[in-house]
Design a protein around this motif. Structure first.
Motif, short mmCIF file in Angstrom:
data_model
loop_
_atom_site.label_atom_id
_atom_site.label_comp_id
_atom_site.label_asym_id
_atom_site.label_seq_id
_atom_site.Cartn_x
_atom_site.Cartn_y
_atom_site.Cartn_z
N GLY A 218 0.63 -1.21 0.02
CA GLY A 218 0.19 0.26 -0.10
C GLY A 218 0.80 1.25 0.01
N LYS A 219 1.96 1.22 0.14
CA LYS A 219 2.74 2.53 0.13
C LYS A 219 2.53 3.26 -1.22
CE LYS A 219 6.73 0.95 0.98
NZ LYS A 219 8.26 1.17 1.35
N PRO A 220 2.65 4.76 -1.26
CA PRO A 220 2.61 5.32 -2.56
C PRO A 220 3.72 5.09 -3.44
CG PRO A 220 2.13 6.70 -0.63
CD PRO A 220 2.66 5.47 -0.07
N ILE A 221 3.39 5.20 -4.67
CA ILE A 221 4.18 4.80 -5.82
C ILE A 221 5.52 5.73 -5.60
CG2 ILE A 221 3.18 6.36 -7.41
CD1 ILE A 221 4.71 2.95 -8.27
N THR A 222 5.36 6.88 -5.16
CA THR A 222 6.70 7.63 -4.96
C THR A 222 7.71 7.19 -4.07
OG1 THR A 222 5.63 9.19 -3.76
CG2 THR A 222 5.81 9.80 -5.96
N GLY A 223 7.05 6.73 -2.96
CA GLY A 223 7.87 6.19 -1.84
C GLY A 223 8.26 4.78 -2.33
N ALA A 224 7.69 4.07 -2.99
CA ALA A 224 8.07 2.91 -3.51
C ALA A 224 9.06 2.76 -4.44
CB ALA A 224 6.99 2.07 -4.05
N ILE A 225 9.21 3.74 -5.54
CA ILE A 225 10.26 4.00 -6.27
C ILE A 225 11.52 4.75 -5.51
CG2 ILE A 225 11.18 5.43 -8.10
CD1 ILE A 225 8.40 5.46 -9.35
N ALA A 226 11.24 5.53 -4.53
CA ALA A 226 12.38 5.74 -3.71
C ALA A 226 13.23 4.62 -3.00
CB ALA A 226 11.92 6.96 -2.79
N GLU A 227 12.35 3.73 -2.59
CA GLU A 227 12.80 2.60 -1.85
C GLU A 227 13.94 1.92 -2.72
OE1 GLU A 227 11.47 -1.39 0.66
OE2 GLU A 227 10.11 0.16 0.31
N VAL B 160 22.98 -17.51 6.13
CA VAL B 160 22.40 -16.69 7.19
C VAL B 160 20.95 -16.46 6.82
CG1 VAL B 160 22.37 -14.40 8.21
CG2 VAL B 160 24.59 -15.46 7.64
N LEU B 161 20.12 -16.56 7.84
CA LEU B 161 18.74 -16.74 7.62
C LEU B 161 18.25 -15.21 8.18
CD1 LEU B 161 15.88 -17.81 7.20
CD2 LEU B 161 15.70 -18.33 9.78
N ALA B 162 17.41 -14.44 7.32
CA ALA B 162 16.80 -13.23 7.52
C ALA B 162 15.06 -13.48 7.65
CB ALA B 162 16.96 -12.30 6.29
N VAL B 163 14.75 -12.88 8.69
CA VAL B 163 13.23 -12.69 8.90
C VAL B 163 12.89 -11.31 8.80
CG1 VAL B 163 11.23 -13.40 10.60
CG2 VAL B 163 13.56 -14.97 10.43
N MET B 164 12.11 -11.13 7.77
CA MET B 164 11.74 -9.62 7.45
C MET B 164 10.29 -9.49 7.57
SD MET B 164 14.85 -8.34 6.87
CE MET B 164 16.02 -8.82 8.06
N PRO B 165 10.11 -7.91 7.63
CA PRO B 165 8.70 -7.32 7.70
C PRO B 165 8.16 -6.70 6.38
CG PRO B 165 10.24 -5.85 8.39
CD PRO B 165 11.07 -6.94 7.99
N TRP B 166 6.89 -6.57 6.23
CA TRP B 166 6.31 -5.87 5.02
C TRP B 166 6.58 -4.23 4.86
CZ3 TRP B 166 3.35 -2.26 7.31
CH2 TRP B 166 3.06 -2.55 8.63
N ASN B 167 6.96 -3.67 5.83
CA ASN B 167 6.88 -1.96 5.60
C ASN B 167 7.70 -1.73 4.73
OD1 ASN B 167 8.94 -2.96 7.66
ND2 ASN B 167 8.68 -0.74 8.64
N PHE B 168 8.94 -2.16 4.42
CA PHE B 168 9.83 -1.63 3.63
C PHE B 168 10.25 -3.05 2.91
CE2 PHE B 168 9.95 1.98 6.25
CZ PHE B 168 9.94 3.06 5.33
N PRO B 169 9.43 -3.63 2.18
CA PRO B 169 9.64 -5.05 1.76
C PRO B 169 10.94 -5.24 0.92
CG PRO B 169 7.98 -3.96 0.29
CD PRO B 169 8.36 -3.08 1.36
N TYR B 170 11.68 -4.39 0.53
CA TYR B 170 12.64 -4.50 -0.28
C TYR B 170 14.08 -3.86 0.48
CZ TYR B 170 9.91 -4.65 -4.30
OH TYR B 170 8.70 -5.16 -5.19
N TRP B 171 14.11 -2.71 1.04
CA TRP B 171 15.19 -2.22 1.86
C TRP B 171 15.76 -2.89 2.94
CZ3 TRP B 171 19.32 0.01 1.37
CH2 TRP B 171 20.13 0.60 2.43
N GLN B 172 14.73 -3.50 3.69
CA GLN B 172 14.86 -4.27 4.86
C GLN B 172 15.73 -5.54 4.46
OE1 GLN B 172 13.99 -3.08 7.53
NE2 GLN B 172 11.89 -2.21 7.94
#
Length: 459
Positions: free
Chosen positions: A73-82, A123-135
């Motif tokens: 659901g993040k705005p497209i401008t924020g998603a592109i910035a991510e 190495v295992l990473a368990v990651m969240p949804w809020n910044f799905p790429y950057w995290q």
């Protein structure tokens, strides 16, 4: 199955098959096999791969961004910035990674020692949804550079993002098993941590999830890095540029619909400028443009899910019951999807239960402080210690805040944001360990001391 739900419309998206036990075992075996060769790969090969992955992300920037918009659901401008930030992260480790791995020579009483950084394994990473790429990239780029291999357990709601990341790594030429997305539920994580082929685990997520992962890692005596929640303060002192401070505070509170661990949630304002700041901040919060997240003019889209939206509204209700005044907003928008308005709370009792929690949505709590001591006391009066921001031009005040605020990061007269060059992480219930820069890469490496006597080899 994992079923994607568009939080802007409530409509069902793509479905993804959950891995069964045999496919999980195959992934672990593939990771271990890949590590045996990747650990000895030339640094040039690693940097070339990171650059190639960055190129793939650049070529698929819009597709990556739109996938994130549809899934969380993040705005497209924020998603592109991510996505652009992720590209810079890959390129940072491609450029600076070899330097981070340089050995250090130390003189000893009987000769010398060399401290070398060596890879450890999957190495295992368990990651969240809020910044799905950057995290994920915060973990993935240094993992590749270190000579380790990566296993990702991503949030159920962003499996499309996770699958796309693995596809682009493969398209860039990543060896089979170097980076694998494990489409599994949370109840399978402890078994993977216990597997002898997995050497360490990193988690970004809630305090509860962090406690479970830390317990599983501790039982297996494995290294863990935790980046958990935050209830970050933004402190405004009399010398601050109030216009810029208020504008930045609005951005901090509504970017990603308030679903960011490190952005300011509690505005702590000196009594001398409290009224002026509150007026400017309130005007900014009321003016936030809410709308279709695919529209580039939208500032704030929906929250990630109806459940997350309702959690925030319930916290606001408890804050009001505890005596806080809801100045405006924080209301459900009656339409399909996970929509609500930004809001501002005043007069929240710092000792109330809700004041000690993280409000993971576009609602700010504003506090008045009589002096710097009161401001610091309020800033520290929560169980979290991830980030913080201070607004002042007084050098002595800056030093006090840098020294005395209990947090892993402090931004001075700016929006707090992670960057590939600087360490990222927190203290207290915000977790431990660091990501990014050389510090993040070294977390999951073996610092080996190679000891030499006075003579030379062959003497």
């Amino acid at each position: 199955m994992f079923n994607s739900i568009n939080p802007a419309s409530g409509e069902a998206g793509d479905s993804f098959e959950e891995l069964d036990a045999d496919r999980v075992e195959l992934a672990l075996s593939r990771a271990q096999t890949c590590f045996q060769s990747w650990r000895n790969s030339p640094l040039e090969q690693r940097t070339q791969l990171l650059s190639a992955i960055a190129d793939q992300w650049e070529a698929n920037k819009r597709h990556l961004a739109e996938t994130a918009v549809r899934e969380m659901g993040k705005p497209i401008t924020g998603a592109i910035a991510e996505v652009e930030k992720c590209i810079s992260g890959f390129r940072h480790y491609a450029e600076h990674g070899p330097g981070y791995l340089e050995p250090t020579e130390i003189k000893t009483p009987t000769g010398h020692a060399v401290a070398r950084w060596l890879p450890m394994g999957p190495v295992l990473a368990v990651m969240p949804w809020n910044f799905p790429y950057w995290q994920v990239v915060r973990f993935l780029a240094p993992t590749i550079m270190a000579g380790n291999v990566a296993l990702l357990k991503h949030a159920s709601s962003v499996q499309g993002c996770a699958a796309l990341m693995q596809q682009l790594a493969s398209a860039a030429g990543a060896p089979d098993g170097l980076f694998q997305n494990l489409a599994i539920k949370s109840d399978k994580v402890s078994d993977i941590i216990a597997d002898k082929r997995v050497v360490a685990v990193t988690l970004t997520g809630s305090e509860g999830a962090g406690a479970k992962v830390a317990a599983a890692a501790g039982k297996a005596l494995k290294k863990v890095v935790l980046e958990l929640g935050g209830s970050d303060p933004l402190i405004v002192m009399p010398s601050a540029d109030l216009d810029l401070a208020a504008k930045t505070a609005v951005t901090a509170r509504v970017q990603n619909a308030g679903q960011s661990c490190i952005c300011a949630k509690r505005m702590i304002v000196h009594a001398e400028v409290y009224d002026a700041f509150l007026e400017k901040f309130s005007a900014g919060m009321k003016a936030v443009k809410i709308g279709d997240p695919m529209d580039e003019a939208t500032v704030m889209g929906p929250l990630s899910s109806v459940q997350q939206r309702d959690t925030v509204l319930e916290q606001v209700a408890r804050a009001k019951a505890a005596g806080a005044e809801l100045l405006f907003g924080a209301e459900k928008i009656e339409r399909e999807g996970a929509w609500m308005t930004p809001g501002v709370l005043m007069g929240l009792n710092p000792e109330s239960d809700v004041a000690k929690e993280e409000i993971f949505g576009p609602v700010a709590a504003v506090y008045k402080a009589d002096d710097i001591d009161a401001a610091i006391a309020l800033a520290n009066d929560v169980p979290y210690g991830l980030g913080s921001a201070v607004w002042t031009t007084d050098e002595a005040e800056i030093e006090r805040f840098a020294r005395d605020i209990e947090a892993g990061m402090t931004a001075v007269n700016s929006l707090l944001a992670s960057t590939p060059e600087a360490p990222f992480g927190g203290v207290k219930l915000s977790g431990h360990g660091r990501e990014l820069g050389p510090w993040g890469m070294h977390e999951f490496m073996n610092l080996k001391a190679v000891m030499f006597g006075g003579g030379k080899p062959g003497d």
